[in-house]
Motif scaffolding. Structure first.
Motif, PDB file in Angstrom:
ATOM      1  N   VAL A 313       0.872  -1.172   0.000  1.00  0.00           N
ATOM      2  CA  VAL A 313       0.000   0.000   0.000  1.00  0.00           C
ATOM      3  C   VAL A 313       0.907   1.220   0.000  1.00  0.00           C
ATOM      4  CG1 VAL A 313      -2.036  -0.974   1.120  1.00  0.00           C
ATOM      5  CG2 VAL A 313      -0.188  -0.124   2.520  1.00  0.00           C
ATOM      6  N   PRO A 314       0.554   2.217  -0.796  1.00  0.00           N
ATOM      7  CA  PRO A 314       1.413   3.394  -0.835  1.00  0.00           C
ATOM      8  C   PRO A 314       1.373   4.108   0.511  1.00  0.00           C
ATOM      9  CG  PRO A 314      -0.290   3.448  -2.548  1.00  0.00           C
ATOM     10  CD  PRO A 314      -0.649   2.360  -1.611  1.00  0.00           C
ATOM     11  N   PHE A 315       2.511   4.536   0.993  1.00  0.00           N
ATOM     12  CA  PHE A 315       2.510   5.357   2.207  1.00  0.00           C
ATOM     13  C   PHE A 315       3.678   6.335   2.160  1.00  0.00           C
ATOM     14  CE2 PHE A 315       4.955   1.566   3.413  1.00  0.00           C
ATOM     15  CZ  PHE A 315       6.092   2.108   3.996  1.00  0.00           C
ATOM     16  N   ALA A 316       3.515   7.410   2.867  1.00  0.00           N
ATOM     17  CA  ALA A 316       4.589   8.394   2.973  1.00  0.00           C
ATOM     18  C   ALA A 316       4.776   8.736   4.435  1.00  0.00           C
ATOM     19  CB  ALA A 316       4.239   9.637   2.170  1.00  0.00           C
ATOM     20  N   SER A 332      18.788  11.285  -3.916  1.00  0.00           N
ATOM     21  CA  SER A 332      18.098  10.381  -4.855  1.00  0.00           C
ATOM     22  C   SER A 332      16.618  10.273  -4.569  1.00  0.00           C
ATOM     23  CB  SER A 332      18.728   8.992  -4.774  1.00  0.00           C
ATOM     24  OG  SER A 332      18.635   8.521  -3.444  1.00  0.00           O
ATOM     25  N   PRO A 333      15.938  11.437  -4.600  1.00  0.00           N
ATOM     26  CA  PRO A 333      14.507  11.360  -4.340  1.00  0.00           C
ATOM     27  C   PRO A 333      13.760  10.703  -5.491  1.00  0.00           C
ATOM     28  CG  PRO A 333      15.101  13.571  -4.986  1.00  0.00           C
ATOM     29  CD  PRO A 333      16.368  12.787  -4.920  1.00  0.00           C
ATOM     30  N   CYS A 334      12.727  10.025  -5.171  1.00  0.00           N
ATOM     31  CA  CYS A 334      11.779   9.431  -6.124  1.00  0.00           C
ATOM     32  C   CYS A 334      12.411   8.923  -7.403  1.00  0.00           C
ATOM     33  CB  CYS A 334      10.668  10.421  -6.472  1.00  0.00           C
ATOM     34  SG  CYS A 334       9.375  10.364  -5.274  1.00  0.00           S
ATOM     35  N   ARG A 335      12.725   7.639  -7.417  1.00  0.00           N
ATOM     36  CA  ARG A 335      13.354   7.066  -8.602  1.00  0.00           C
ATOM     37  C   ARG A 335      12.385   7.067  -9.782  1.00  0.00           C
ATOM     38  NH1 ARG A 335      16.171   2.790  -5.296  1.00  0.00           N
ATOM     39  NH2 ARG A 335      14.767   1.248  -6.158  1.00  0.00           N
ATOM     40  N   ASP A 337      11.000   4.867 -11.426  1.00  0.00           N
ATOM     41  CA  ASP A 337       9.877   3.936 -11.474  1.00  0.00           C
ATOM     42  C   ASP A 337       8.745   4.364 -10.545  1.00  0.00           C
ATOM     43  OD1 ASP A 337      11.156   1.337  -9.260  1.00  0.00           O
ATOM     44  OD2 ASP A 337      11.349   3.511  -9.208  1.00  0.00           O
ATOM     45  N   GLU A 338       8.873   5.527  -9.947  1.00  0.00           N
ATOM     46  CA  GLU A 338       7.864   5.952  -8.984  1.00  0.00           C
ATOM     47  C   GLU A 338       6.965   7.027  -9.585  1.00  0.00           C
ATOM     48  OE1 GLU A 338       9.519   3.301  -6.704  1.00  0.00           O
ATOM     49  OE2 GLU A 338       7.719   4.435  -6.211  1.00  0.00           O
ATOM     50  N   PRO A 339       5.702   7.063  -9.173  1.00  0.00           N
ATOM     51  CA  PRO A 339       4.861   8.174  -9.594  1.00  0.00           C
ATOM     52  C   PRO A 339       5.461   9.481  -9.081  1.00  0.00           C
ATOM     53  CG  PRO A 339       3.586   6.469  -8.492  1.00  0.00           C
ATOM     54  CD  PRO A 339       5.020   6.136  -8.319  1.00  0.00           C
ATOM     55  N   CYS A 342       3.737  12.006  -5.893  1.00  0.00           N
ATOM     56  CA  CYS A 342       3.350  11.306  -4.688  1.00  0.00           C
ATOM     57  C   CYS A 342       4.152  11.762  -3.497  1.00  0.00           C
ATOM     58  CB  CYS A 342       3.567   9.825  -4.885  1.00  0.00           C
ATOM     59  SG  CYS A 342       5.248   9.507  -5.385  1.00  0.00           S
ATOM     60  N   ALA A 343       4.858  12.861  -3.629  1.00  0.00           N
ATOM     61  CA  ALA A 343       5.888  13.110  -2.643  1.00  0.00           C
ATOM     62  C   ALA A 343       5.411  13.848  -1.399  1.00  0.00           C
ATOM     63  CB  ALA A 343       7.003  13.898  -3.294  1.00  0.00           C
ATOM     64  N   PRO A 348       0.073   9.893   0.029  1.00  0.00           N
ATOM     65  CA  PRO A 348       0.710   8.790  -0.667  1.00  0.00           C
ATOM     66  C   PRO A 348       0.377   8.790  -2.145  1.00  0.00           C
ATOM     67  CG  PRO A 348      -1.118   8.026   0.659  1.00  0.00           C
ATOM     68  CD  PRO A 348      -0.974   9.485   0.920  1.00  0.00           C
ATOM     69  N   GLY A 349       1.093   7.931  -2.888  1.00  0.00           N
ATOM     70  CA  GLY A 349       0.885   7.830  -4.326  1.00  0.00           C
ATOM     71  C   GLY A 349      -0.504   7.330  -4.646  1.00  0.00           C
TER      72      GLY A 349
ATOM     73  N   LEU B   7       9.616   9.986   3.362  1.00  0.00           N
ATOM     74  CA  LEU B   7      10.152   8.722   2.868  1.00  0.00           C
ATOM     75  C   LEU B   7       8.971   7.889   2.401  1.00  0.00           C
ATOM     76  CD1 LEU B   7      12.538   7.909   5.845  1.00  0.00           C
ATOM     77  CD2 LEU B   7      13.090   9.100   3.718  1.00  0.00           C
ATOM     78  N   ARG B   8       9.220   7.080   1.425  1.00  0.00           N
ATOM     79  CA  ARG B   8       8.155   6.223   0.950  1.00  0.00           C
ATOM     80  C   ARG B   8       8.695   4.877   0.475  1.00  0.00           C
ATOM     81  NH1 ARG B   8       7.223   6.329  -4.322  1.00  0.00           N
ATOM     82  NH2 ARG B   8       4.995   6.110  -4.030  1.00  0.00           N
ATOM     83  N   TRP B  15       5.386  -6.771   0.967  1.00  0.00           N
ATOM     84  CA  TRP B  15       5.677  -7.421   2.239  1.00  0.00           C
ATOM     85  C   TRP B  15       4.592  -8.433   2.591  1.00  0.00           C
ATOM     86  CZ3 TRP B  15       4.722  -2.316   1.451  1.00  0.00           C
ATOM     87  CH2 TRP B  15       3.540  -1.791   1.965  1.00  0.00           C
ATOM     88  N   ASN B  49      -0.669   5.091   7.330  1.00  0.00           N
ATOM     89  CA  ASN B  49      -0.745   6.541   7.110  1.00  0.00           C
ATOM     90  C   ASN B  49      -1.394   7.308   8.263  1.00  0.00           C
ATOM     91  OD1 ASN B  49       0.486   6.964   4.505  1.00  0.00           O
ATOM     92  ND2 ASN B  49      -1.190   5.730   3.680  1.00  0.00           N
ATOM     93  N   ILE B  88      12.577   5.058   0.283  1.00  0.00           N
ATOM     94  CA  ILE B  88      13.338   6.020  -0.507  1.00  0.00           C
ATOM     95  C   ILE B  88      12.833   7.418  -0.185  1.00  0.00           C
ATOM     96  CG2 ILE B  88      13.945   4.478  -2.409  1.00  0.00           C
ATOM     97  CD1 ILE B  88      11.578   5.642  -3.955  1.00  0.00           C
ATOM     98  N   PRO B  89      13.716   8.402  -0.321  1.00  0.00           N
ATOM     99  CA  PRO B  89      13.273   9.773  -0.010  1.00  0.00           C
ATOM    100  C   PRO B  89      12.405  10.347  -1.120  1.00  0.00           C
ATOM    101  CG  PRO B  89      15.591   9.746  -0.635  1.00  0.00           C
ATOM    102  CD  PRO B  89      15.142   8.326  -0.659  1.00  0.00           C
ATOM    103  N   CYS B  90      11.529  11.235  -0.738  1.00  0.00           N
ATOM    104  CA  CYS B  90      10.695  11.948  -1.709  1.00  0.00           C
ATOM    105  C   CYS B  90      10.820  13.442  -1.463  1.00  0.00           C
ATOM    106  CB  CYS B  90       9.229  11.558  -1.551  1.00  0.00           C
ATOM    107  SG  CYS B  90       8.911   9.896  -2.068  1.00  0.00           S
ATOM    108  N   GLU B  91      10.685  14.211  -2.529  1.00  0.00           N
ATOM    109  CA  GLU B  91      10.683  15.663  -2.374  1.00  0.00           C
ATOM    110  C   GLU B  91       9.414  16.104  -1.658  1.00  0.00           C
ATOM    111  OE1 GLU B  91      12.930  17.691  -2.829  1.00  0.00           O
ATOM    112  OE2 GLU B  91      14.361  16.517  -3.983  1.00  0.00           O
TER     113      GLU B  91
END
Lengths: 659, 93
Positions: A313-316, A332-335, A337-339, A342-343, A348-349, B7-8, B15, B49, B88-91
């Protein structure tokens, strides 16, 4: 590679078929690819060509393929459903007898009436001892006895292969859930004894595990060299377009193209290594603690079944102030392959499509097949009352002409509701009957979960049937965090009271306090804190003539209150993001018209706009079509419900000419 | 480089909850990681969340810790999962 799928076309549509997971570009294998496949077998030192499909005998070049197999000196094992075209039968009859085996995967219809059954029996008679039967178990109630009769009746090889229906991601096929393995193991145990008496040998295909069998039955299986547990090490399948896969259910996990140097053992070894890290997952939660597994006597069951347990499940998560990020990590934020959108913290995404629980209405199997084909695994459960009038539900008794068949062979998972607003007798008297009935249902069909309105009854069901998923019904009337805490982890899901469906803050509080999943009932129009609610639901459950409406008496005086009902329109579902884990549609009584049912269901599935009089919300619904603006709905979702001093709904009612 | 606010979990990581903890699977990296029950509880809470304060409160209740210790434990978990690529980090927005 020993299994060559020469076509993806089939002349049957078995509900458990896993071949739909593979989108093969060419439906029929090209003769050149088939020659390469035979070359590969030869190179690998394999002497038997195993042809399967789809239904291999309907390939337009089937006769040529059989000739190629024969000409190059291979033995032939053919997997078929028995509905062979006449010319394919003729070609197979000319194949050297001692080099031909046919495995027919069949069902009890082998003894039924009809052209297809006649053809199947013809095939059985034509090939007799060169043909043995197979059966795929997709239900705990599967009756295996017909197989023994068929072997005797048609003089077939005294050998029967049993398989388990496995899930195949993308195929949305019907499969046997591990919760039913124990019941199936018991049936197979009986079947083994009957087969032994008749001198028929049983073979188990992949995916069977030791813990589904009693000790004595394991002893029998050991005697015939069929000890289960380690057969999830499939020989690769070659698809019509030349792709190699580990097996159909794992087609989306690993695959490669056949080339001029491919050797079967090497391909198998490569797949084994590629899947090795996933093998830590077993089909049951307790597999990793199992002594059989630690001793290498069980691999944890079918890997495709184990992977069904995967979650994502997407989560942040906000980065805590004390967390020091390494320069590399921070850079290296959001590779790729990621939406990308969603940041935001707490946003979440894109969420996966939400799953739905929908009401049973008394319609023939074609109706449910249609729903299954339209929405597939987005339907979590179709819920219906406990059959046999053991206990009423929260709605009047409905027609049940098709119910028995539905419970036995529904393509969709089944949920049972035992939720009268008040139990007719103390729990201790009622519980044994309910549990017995649920146990029976568990054995015959695809029972997924039970919804309960009484805490004591929920406890008793949990004790007796711990593997069944429990839902606290909306009629348990949980509207406060304290109630959710009292419920603890007894139930896996909670449907919050309709009293708080239009109160965002209250819903959030309950959702946060409850440790399981939140299922929202979206189309019940009851007015929050209705004074007649308990009596209304009591009369619906127990009266011969259920009331059309009790709330009408006060709604006639304050008609604008119909705008305050618990409904959520399809176009406003997004306002519940972050609160709802899944959704539920009511309508056993109000959506009995199948066309209306499908319209409403489709609207909720697709978010298409509806007016509140069309959603099947019951007697408190607005009586006329009225467009509900999102701004209005949003305002009443967070207004605090001080209707005594607020005029939002009254004004909207007047402005839209509903008076 | 702007410090990420969140982070996401990457899409290719899934899992499974097992009786001994939680198993993380990386489909592209061909690797797994078994989280203990305590770490598994933290991961499970992340997936829900919930607001951070509530998350820390629930960790403290589940693991029998003081709130400060729960916050530190959460932070340690996040750091380790970030380091190993499970998060992974997110902006920020």
């Amino acid at each position: 590679m020993t299994n060559i799928a020469i076509t993806s076309q089939c002349n049957r549509s078995c509900r458990y078929c896993f071949a739909g997971s593979v989108a093969s570009e060419s439906q029929h294998m090209d003769p050149a690819v088939f020659e390469q496949a035979l070359d590969c077998l030869h190179r690998s030192g394999i002497t038997q060509a195993r042809l399967l499909g789809g239904e291999p005998t309907i390939h337009p070049r089937f006769s040529d393929f059989v000739s190629a197999v024969e000409g190059r000196g291979f033995d032939l094992l053919l997997f078929s459903n028995g509905r062979m075209p006449r010319k394919s039968i003729d070609r197979l009859r000319r194949f050297p007898e001692d080099r031909l085996s046919i495995l027919i995967n069949t069902d009890p219809l082998i003894f039924g009436k009809g052209k297809n059954q006649d053809r199947l029996r013809q095939v059985c008679r034509a090939f007799g001892p060169r043909l043995h039967l197979g059966y795929t178990i997709d239900s705990p109630g599967a009756d295996l006895g017909f197989l023994l009769d068929a072997v005797s009746a048609f003089g077939l090889a005294p050998q029967i292969r049993l398989g388990i229906a496995h899930p195949s991601p993308g195929a949305e096929n019907f499969f046997l859930h591990p919760r039913h393995y124990l019941a199936v193991g018991e049936r197979i145990g009986h079947f083994l004894r009957r087969a032994r008496k008749r001198g028929i040998r049983i073979e188990l295909d992949c995916g069977f595990v030791p813990c589904m069998f009693a000790e004595a039955d394991l002893g029998l299986l050991q005697e015939i060299g069929q000890l289960p547990g380690l057969r999830c090490n499939p020989l690769p399948d070659l698809l019509p377009d030349g792709r190699l896969i580990p097996c159909y259910p794992l087609a989306r996990v690993a695959g490669m193209n056949m080339d001029a140097d491919s050797r079967c053992a090497e391909v198998q070894d490569l797949f084994t290594r590629k899947l090795a890290h996933l093998r830590q997952a077993g089909i049951f939660r307790c597999c990793n603690d199992c002594i059989l597994r630690s001793e290498g006597r069980c691999s944890g069951g079918c890997l495709a079944v184990a992977l069904q347990r995967l979650r994502h499940v997407p989560f942040a998560v906000p980065v805590p102030g004390r967390l020091a990020l390494s320069p590399q990590a921070a850079a290296s934020p959001c590779r790729g392959d990621e939406p990308s959108d969603c940041a935001a913290v707490g946003r979440p995404g894109p969420a996966p499509p939400i799953s739905w629980t929908i009401p049973y209405i008394d319609q023939p199997p074609s109706f449910w097949k249609q729903i299954y084909s339209l929405y597939g695994n987005r339907i979590q459960e179709v819920y219906c009352p406990l059959p046999g009038m053991v206990l009423p539900s929260g709605r009047p008794v409905q027609a049940s002409r098709y119910l028995d068949g539905f419970l036995r062979s529904s393509p969709l998972p089944v949920g049972i509701i035992v939720n009268p607003v008040i139990l007719p007798q103390p729990v201790d008297r009622i519980a044994p009957f309910v549990i017995e009935k649920l146990r029976n249902l568990q054995n015959i069909g695809n029972l997924q979960g039970v919804s309960v309105a009484d805490y004591g009854l929920a406890l008793r069901i949990k004790e007796a049937l711990p593997e069944i998923s429990l839902t606290a019904s909306v009629l348990m009337d949980v509207a406060k965090p304290q109630q959710a805490l009292l419920l603890g982890n007894l139930c896996d899901r909670l449907v919050p009271s309709t009293r708080i469906m239009r109160d965002k803050r209250a819903l959030q509080a309950v959702a946060e306090a409850f440790c399981g999943r939140i299922r929202l009932l979206v189309n019940e129009a009851c007015v929050p804190d209705c004074l007649c609610r308990t009596q209304h639901f009591y009369e619906m459950a127990y009266s011969v003539d259920p009331p059309l409406s009790l709330c009408r008496r006060f709604l006639d005086r304050r008609p604008w209150m119909r705008l305050t009902g618990a409904w959520v329109l399809p176009q406003h579902l997004h306002l519940f993001d972050g609160i709802a884990d899944e959704m539920k549609l009511a309508g056993r009584a109000t959506l009995q018209n199948p066309e209306h049912y499908l319209q409403v269901l489709d609207a909720y599935m697709t978010g298409s706009p509806l007016t509140p009089d069309r959603i099947g919300g019951g007697p408190a619904s607005p009586l006329h079509p009225v467009k509900i603006d999102e701004g209005f709905y949003r305002a009443t979702f967070t207004c605090g419900k001080r209707c005594d001093s607020c005029s939002i709904c009254r004004d909207y009612f007047d402005q839209h000419g509903m008076g | 480089m702007k410090k990420p606010k969140a982070l996401r979990c990457p899409e290719h990581i899934s899992w499974i909850v097992d009786c001994g903890g939680l198993l993380l699977l990386d489909f592209t990296g061909n690797r797994t990681k078994i989280l203990s029950c305590s770490e598994g509880a933290v991961w499970d809470l992340l997936t829900r969340n919930r607001p951070e304060k509530l998350r820390i409160f629930m960790i403290s209740v589940i693991l029998g810790m003081e709130m400060d210790d729960a916050a530190a434990f959460l932070s340690d978990c996040l750091e380790s999962w970030l380091r190993d690529g499970w998060l992974i980090p997110c902006e920020g927005a």
